[in-house]
Design an enzyme around this catalytic site. Structure first.
Site, PDB file in Angstrom:
ATOM      1  N   SER A 143     -19.197  43.102 -30.209  1.00  0.00           N
ATOM      2  CA  SER A 143     -17.895  42.744 -30.212  1.00  0.00           C
ATOM      3  C   SER A 143     -17.223  43.746 -31.179  1.00  0.00           C
ATOM      4  O   SER A 143     -15.775  43.788 -31.311  1.00  0.00           O
ATOM      5  CB  SER A 143     -17.605  41.441 -30.789  1.00  0.00           C
ATOM      6  OG  SER A 143     -18.580  41.227 -32.164  1.00  0.00           O
ATOM      7  N   ASP A 199     -11.300  39.195 -39.234  1.00  0.00           N
ATOM      8  CA  ASP A 199     -11.665  37.659 -39.217  1.00  0.00           C
ATOM      9  C   ASP A 199     -13.166  37.515 -39.862  1.00  0.00           C
ATOM     10  O   ASP A 199     -13.485  38.561 -40.591  1.00  0.00           O
ATOM     11  CB  ASP A 199     -11.689  37.269 -37.402  1.00  0.00           C
ATOM     12  CG  ASP A 199     -12.771  38.355 -36.775  1.00  0.00           C
ATOM     13  OD1 ASP A 199     -13.634  38.890 -37.535  1.00  0.00           O
ATOM     14  OD2 ASP A 199     -12.992  38.145 -35.628  1.00  0.00           O
ATOM     15  N   HIS A 216     -15.401  40.694 -38.177  1.00  0.00           N
ATOM     16  CA  HIS A 216     -14.858  42.020 -37.759  1.00  0.00           C
ATOM     17  C   HIS A 216     -13.903  42.747 -38.662  1.00  0.00           C
ATOM     18  O   HIS A 216     -12.996  42.136 -39.290  1.00  0.00           O
ATOM     19  CB  HIS A 216     -14.411  41.919 -36.483  1.00  0.00           C
ATOM     20  CG  HIS A 216     -15.186  41.170 -35.372  1.00  0.00           C
ATOM     21  ND1 HIS A 216     -15.121  40.056 -35.257  1.00  0.00           N
ATOM     22  CD2 HIS A 216     -16.303  41.844 -34.645  1.00  0.00           C
ATOM     23  CE1 HIS A 216     -15.980  39.704 -34.202  1.00  0.00           C
ATOM     24  NE2 HIS A 216     -16.883  40.598 -33.903  1.00  0.00           N
TER      25      HIS A 216
END
Length: 387
Positions: free
Chosen positions: A55, A352, A355
């Site tokens: 991600s 977040d 990340h």
């Protein structure tokens, strides 16, 4: 601010189920947008950027999967200029490190997600992104998210792309383009710890039967095979990032109820054990595979520097998520429409619970592009492009 280690490993299953429940309740319907870089860099530009990983560099592949790991909902992408602020599936407020590196190296467009319907024809020539939120080196990694693309699958997908390049350019030109004018970027490994070996409930059997050294050994053997497969498909210029300080992300700090200047010791120790052995593997591959260049990116130290000395780089926080909810550091519930959102997004190291923000990504990317051997070796990415 000095960061001290904590031996805390209190991970509550209740927190874990809360995260899963919230992810299930999110219904995102915004389609990915914005491929263009509008790059004005002259000459010597990168041909193609082939991006593999998780991600941290996913550009929207998970939009096309039935998965709990998605970022195609607001306010994700709020600062992504190419889409006008529309969410694209990137797990940050703007560009990923992969985006920034490609842009700086002169790529005509951002690498297109492999699963996107328009990933065909000449759109492939700027590169393809295979990365997937929740993906890992090991096939079992990330199964809590139901679906994700592990590294083995990502390499399989590149095999498909490789055949498409033969059709587009002819076999000889395709081989030259991939070997000499393209960079293969691999950002993977964090999920193998966070969402596999260290994950509560799912990891009990693995941790009982495998020591950390054994698990890391399995990771590196799988990675060796994956990198070798890419080499056999004519990849020659590689950059592989090590695992960052995963014990310092807002999620880990929140669920373990740590003080602001603490990190989860076990998670960071595992990352460092892996990182030492990863560097040795890349040195070995540089000797064994003729014509290849495997570049080691010391992401761990780059991110730890931002966390430890955040104010030096203009940040106000290196502990709290800009977008998230739950706990002291907004580190429980992922970023989504109901999340609390900070006012100064460029002042937070973390976007977040997991990340980095675009502001942090820019600093990291610039070091990988132009930094010295302490952070990127044996050459930086601007030199790798020109080799």
């Amino acid at each position: 601010m000095a960061t001290r280690a904590s031996t805390s490993s209190r991970v509550s299953p209740a927190f874990t189920f809360l995260v899963i429940f919230f992810l299930l309740s999110l219904t995102a319907s915004v389609e990915a947008a914005g491929r263009g870089v509008n790059n004005d860099k002259k000459g010597g530009g990168l041909g193609a950027s082939f991006i593999f990983g998780d991600s941290l560099v996913d550009a929207g592949n998970n939009n096309y999967l039935s998965t709990l790991s998605r970022a195609n909902m607001k306010p994700n992408g709020i600062d992504f200029k190419a889409s006008g602020g529309t969410p694209t599936g990137r797990f940050t407020n703007g560009r990923t490190i992969g985006d920034i590196v490609g842009e700086e190296l002169g790529s005509a467009n951002y690498a297109i997600p492999f699963l996107a319907p328009d990933a065909k024809g000449k759109a492939l020539l700027a590169g393809v992104n295979y990365a997937s939120g929740g993906g890992g080196i090991m096939n079992a990694t990330g199964r809590i998210f139901v679906n994700r693309l592990g590294m083995d699958v990502q390499v399989d997908f590149f095999n498909t792309t490789r055949k498409q390049f033969d059709d587009l350019l002819g076999k000889e030109k395709a081989k030259d383009y991939i070997a000499k004018k393209s960079i293969f970027s691999i950002t993977i490994g964090a999920n193998d710890f966070l969402n596999n070996y260290l994950f509560p409930l799912l990891s009990v059997g693995t941790r009982f039967t495998q020591t950390p050294d054994d698990f890391i050994g399995d990771m590196l053997e799988h990675l060796r095979d994956q990198l070798t497969r890419l080499y056999q498909l004519d990849a020659r210029k590689f950059v592989i990032g090590n695992v960052g300080p995963i014990g310092c992300i807002p999620y880990q700090k929140t669920i373990n109820q740590l003080d602001e200047n603490e990190c989860v010791d076990l998670a960071n120790k595992l990352a460092n054990q892996y990182n030492v052995r990863l560097k040795s593997l890349l040195e070995e591959l540089n000797k064994k595979l003729p014509g290849a260049m495997f570049v080691h990116a010391n992401v761990y130290d780059l991110v730890m520097e931002l966390i430890t000395n955040y104010d030096k780089y203009g940040f106000k926080s290196a502990t709290k998520a800009c977008c998230g909810n739950g706990g002291q550091y907004a580190g429980i519930i992922p970023c989504g429409p109901t999340s609390s959102l900070c006012e100064e997004r460029d002042k937070y190291v973390f976007w977040d619970p997991y990340h980095p923000s675009e502001a942090a990504n820019v600093i990291i990317a610039k070091q990988l592009l132009y930094g010295d051997v302490k952070v990127i070796s044996p050459v930086n990415l601007s030199k790798l492009r020109d080799m």
